[in-house]
Design a protein around this motif. Structure first.
Motif, PDB file in Angstrom:
ATOM      1  N   THR A 131      40.902  32.979  34.079  1.00 43.92           N
ATOM      2  CA  THR A 131      41.985  32.772  33.121  1.00 43.92           C
ATOM      3  C   THR A 131      41.417  33.081  31.747  1.00 43.92           C
ATOM      4  OG1 THR A 131      42.877  30.987  34.489  1.00 43.92           O
ATOM      5  CG2 THR A 131      43.637  31.108  32.205  1.00 43.92           C
ATOM      6  N   ASN A 169      38.605  28.346  41.024  1.00 43.80           N
ATOM      7  CA  ASN A 169      39.095  28.706  42.359  1.00 43.80           C
ATOM      8  C   ASN A 169      39.147  30.220  42.571  1.00 43.80           C
ATOM      9  OD1 ASN A 169      39.463  25.982  43.009  1.00 43.80           O
ATOM     10  ND2 ASN A 169      41.501  25.980  42.096  1.00 43.80           N
ATOM     11  N   TYR A 199      36.723  30.279  34.824  1.00 47.00           N
ATOM     12  CA  TYR A 199      36.701  30.653  36.235  1.00 47.00           C
ATOM     13  C   TYR A 199      37.041  29.413  37.043  1.00 47.00           C
ATOM     14  CZ  TYR A 199      34.932  32.153  40.762  1.00 47.00           C
ATOM     15  OH  TYR A 199      34.811  32.471  42.086  1.00 47.00           O
ATOM     16  N   GLN A 211      39.501  32.588  40.405  1.00 46.07           N
ATOM     17  CA  GLN A 211      40.363  33.310  39.471  1.00 46.07           C
ATOM     18  C   GLN A 211      39.847  33.145  38.044  1.00 46.07           C
ATOM     19  OE1 GLN A 211      43.174  35.127  40.394  1.00 46.07           O
ATOM     20  NE2 GLN A 211      42.476  34.733  42.478  1.00 46.07           N
TER      21      GLN A 211
END
Length: 73
Positions: free
Chosen positions: A15, A11, A9, A13
């Protein structure tokens, strides 16, 4: 059924580090692993006790004979 997925995790977002879940909507529980955990400091003994220790026995053989063991009497 519960299944775990690994992601980063950053910012706001996610991935995915492995397979991405194939769902449109799901209830999730997030566990945060801190990467910068404080390391335990190793204690250093004072220099005035250096060389004063004695080894009385080892983990293979006892210090005293079995005849002297109180638990066997």
């Amino acid at each position: 059924m519960l299944k775990s997925y690994e992601a980063i995790y950053e910012n706001g977002q996610l991935t995915w580090l492995s397979e991405q879940p194939q769902v449109n909507s799901a209830r999730v529980i997030i566990t945060i692993l801190q990467e910068n955990l404080p390391s335990k400091k190793r204690r250093i003994p004072p220099s005035f006790i250096a060389g004063k220790g004695k080894t009385l026995g080892d983990i293979v053989s006892p210090i005293v004979n079995e005849e002297e063991w109180e638990c066997l009497k």
